[in-house]
Design an enzyme around this catalytic site. Structure first.
Site, PDB file in Angstrom:
ATOM      1  N   ASP A  94       2.198   2.025   3.418  1.00  0.00           N
ATOM      2  CA  ASP A  94       3.136   1.181   4.154  1.00  0.00           C
ATOM      3  C   ASP A  94       4.560   1.378   3.699  1.00  0.00           C
ATOM      4  O   ASP A  94       5.476   1.247   4.497  1.00  0.00           O
ATOM      5  CB  ASP A  94       2.848  -0.343   4.234  1.00  0.00           C
ATOM      6  CG  ASP A  94       1.832  -0.935   3.331  1.00  0.00           C
ATOM      7  OD1 ASP A  94       0.654  -0.842   3.679  1.00  0.00           O
ATOM      8  OD2 ASP A  94       2.219  -1.512   2.312  1.00  0.00           O
TER       9      ASP A  94
ATOM     10  N   ASP B 116     -10.341 -11.697  11.379  1.00  0.00           N
ATOM     11  CA  ASP B 116      -9.372 -11.758  10.285  1.00  0.00           C
ATOM     12  C   ASP B 116      -7.963 -11.846  10.870  1.00  0.00           C
ATOM     13  O   ASP B 116      -7.264 -10.846  10.954  1.00  0.00           O
ATOM     14  CB  ASP B 116      -9.546 -10.508   9.410  1.00  0.00           C
ATOM     15  CG  ASP B 116      -8.874 -10.647   8.056  1.00  0.00           C
ATOM     16  OD1 ASP B 116      -8.631 -11.780   7.624  1.00  0.00           O
ATOM     17  OD2 ASP B 116      -8.613  -9.611   7.425  1.00  0.00           O
TER      18      ASP B 116
ATOM     19  N   HIS C 232       0.886  -1.171   0.000  1.00  0.00           N
ATOM     20  CA  HIS C 232       0.000   0.000   0.000  1.00  0.00           C
ATOM     21  C   HIS C 232       0.922   1.219   0.000  1.00  0.00           C
ATOM     22  O   HIS C 232       1.985   1.186   0.619  1.00  0.00           O
ATOM     23  CB  HIS C 232      -0.821   0.127   1.281  1.00  0.00           C
ATOM     24  CG  HIS C 232      -1.760  -0.991   1.593  1.00  0.00           C
ATOM     25  ND1 HIS C 232      -1.358  -2.149   2.197  1.00  0.00           N
ATOM     26  CD2 HIS C 232      -3.097  -1.101   1.416  1.00  0.00           C
ATOM     27  CE1 HIS C 232      -2.410  -2.926   2.380  1.00  0.00           C
ATOM     28  NE2 HIS C 232      -3.482  -2.330   1.919  1.00  0.00           N
TER      29      HIS C 232
HETATM   30  C1  XLS Z   1      -7.302  -6.524   4.647  1.00  0.00           C
HETATM   31  C2  XLS Z   1      -6.947  -6.775   3.256  1.00  0.00           C
HETATM   32  C3  XLS Z   1      -5.825  -5.916   2.734  1.00  0.00           C
HETATM   33  C4  XLS Z   1      -5.788  -5.977   1.239  1.00  0.00           C
HETATM   34  C5  XLS Z   1      -5.061  -4.844   0.602  1.00  0.00           C
HETATM   35  O1  XLS Z   1      -8.035  -7.278   5.296  1.00  0.00           O
HETATM   36  O2  XLS Z   1      -6.658  -8.120   3.089  1.00  0.00           O
HETATM   37  O3  XLS Z   1      -4.620  -6.260   3.312  1.00  0.00           O
HETATM   38  O4  XLS Z   1      -5.239  -7.165   0.788  1.00  0.00           O
HETATM   39  O5  XLS Z   1      -5.605  -3.621   0.929  1.00  0.00           O
HETATM   40 NI    NI Z   2      -7.323 -10.170   5.598  1.00  0.00          NI
END
Ligand code: XLS
Ligand code: NI
Ligand code: NI
Length: 437
Positions: A104, A307, A101
């Site tokens: 990051d 998650d 991103h």
């Molecule tokens: C978050 C997402 C993120 C995407 C990219 O849950 O998985 O990391 O892959 O923005």
């Molecule tokens: Ni994820």
């Protein structure tokens, strides 16, 4: 040159018998499976956010992953230093790709102009390292969820200025992705969803999201970026409901707004399970619609239920993924991106290597198992036979669309009753899959 992982050698394939924990047991990049080298078939990618920006903090506790190379500041110098660490890591692992991103890799400045400038400076370092190492960018994306301005969403925000800000950020992120030769660009909704319908105009939000994607596609065309756009489903978290809920919801959205020829899907395991699906379901659903573009390889914890983005080590999971991916002859221009993070208890840099080695080996092993199952037709022969009543006679006419309800009534009145059913043999097939593991 300073080494950040001086105790870690280049990770090599040593075969299943090795005692070396810093070696691959199953991932031999040159091994050919179904006509492709594993390197080209799997297209492994390391994600920048978890691996180099992950802190191990959780809602109950502070950061635990203090990296020796990171001074913890938001300075450009620190950001550029991290690039060197990242490329040493990619190279030692032999990962051909990485993903990031915008925020990051580089810090958010105090103005948009400043953020752009910082991103350009880091992109320069990324490009130099790409050239030096041959590691390539699988995809870029923009972080449209961390900054407080995105509290109501980005493209779906009720605040038009926030839409404009997000557009400016994505414009820049696509340009940088293009500059770095990125092969894809990802849209993950982040805060594109709602917490409560009482304050939400869902119609306007969905329309804005579609407008945003069309504008992104137009900009890509304008600058000559030919990478694949990917939409990443996730049902919830951080919002209560995300508009990119699952593969089916995403495809319905893309179809409704005339985006199917511009955007494919990036399917992530933990998001599939959050949506109440298996990863294999999501992959297969996307594949049959010609929309399976890339995967975010990870796994959740079924007992925790959020998650958790853990590294995939379950061979059933990777076998199921690869059964689908091999069916479409690979995943290029997408790849297998480890959108996964080490646990906050695994706070030493070496844990990053163990985690990725395990994930890469699990996928390599799943690939070989899936290929063996496919070679023997162990599942496909059964499935083909199961549906054979559609290969001729009345079934064929149904598939061809040449019979009506009236024709079928006539057929059944004459025949009297349907042919007897046959067993689905689920238990046998589960046993057969086990015989390949
Ligand atoms: C978050 C997402 C993120 C995407 C990219 O849950 O998985 O990391 O892959 O923005
Ligand atoms: Ni994820
Ligand atoms: Ni992801």
């Amino acid at each position: 040159m300073v080494e950040f992982f001086p105790d870690v050698p280049v990770i090599r394939y040593e075969g299943a018998q090795t005692k070396n924990q810093l070696a691959f047991r199953h991932y031999n990049p040159d091994e050919v499976v179904e006509g492709q080298k594993l390197r080209d078939l799997l297209r492994f990618s390391i994600c920048y956010w978890h691996t180099f920006r992950g802190t191990g903090s959780d809602p109950f506790g502070a950061a635990t992953l203090q990296r020796p190379w990171d001074d913890g500041s938001n300075s450009l110098e620190n950001a550029v230093k991290r690039v060197g660490v990242a490329f040493e890591f990619f190279t030692k692992l032999g990962a051909p790709f990485y993903c990031f991103h915008d925020r990051d890799v580089s810090p958010e400045g105090s103005t948009l102009k400043e953020s752009h400038r910082l991103l350009d400076a880091v992109a320069k370092a990324l490009k130099e390292h790409q050239t030096k190492t041959g590691v390539k960018l699988l995809w870029g994306t923009a972080n449209l969820f961390s900054h407080p301005r995105y509290l109501h969403g980005a493209a779906t925000s009720c605040n038009a200025d926030v839409f404009a800000y997000a557009a400016a950020q994505v414009k820049k992120a696509i340009e940088v992705t293009h500059e770095l030769g990125g092969e894809n660009y990802v849209f993950w909704g982040g805060r594109e969803g709602y917490m409560n319908l009482y304050n939400t105009n869902m119609q306007r939000e969905l329309d804005r999201l579609a407008r945003f994607m069309h504008m992104a596609a137009d900009h890509a065309t304008a600058i000559g970026f030919k990478g694949q756009f990917l939409f990443e489903p996730k049902p919830k978290e951080p919002t209560k409901h995300q508009y990119d809920f699952d593969a089916a919801a995403c495809l319905n959205f893309l179809r409704a707004y005339d985006l199917t020829d511009k955007v494919k899907l990036n399917i992530e395991t933990n998001h599939a399970t959050l949506a109440g699906h298996t990863m294999m379901h999501e992959l297969e659903y996307a594949r049959i619609q010609g929309a399976l573009g890339s995967i975010d390889a990870n796994t959740g914890d079924l007992l925790l239920g959020w998650d958790t983005d853990q590294f995939p080590t379950d061979i059933y999971l990777t076998t199921q993924c690869m059964l689908v991916i091999l069916e479409q002859k690979g995943i290029a221009p997408g790849g297998v991106n480890f959108d996964a993070k080490v646990r906050r208890e695994s706070f030493e840099p070496i844990d990053l290597f163990h985690a990725h080695i395990g994930g890469m080996d699990a996928f390599a092993r799943g690939t070989k198992i899936a290929a063996a199952i496919r070679k023997d037709g162990a599942l496909s022969d059964f499935v083909k036979k199961r549906y054979r009543s559609y290969d001729e006679g009345i079934g064929k006419k149904i598939e061809e669309g040449t019979v009506s309800f009236a024709d079928l009534e006539k057929y059944m009145l004459e025949k009297g009753n349907s042919a007897p059913n046959e067993s689905g043999r689920q238990e046998l097939l589960e046993n057969i899959v086990n015989q390949y593991l």
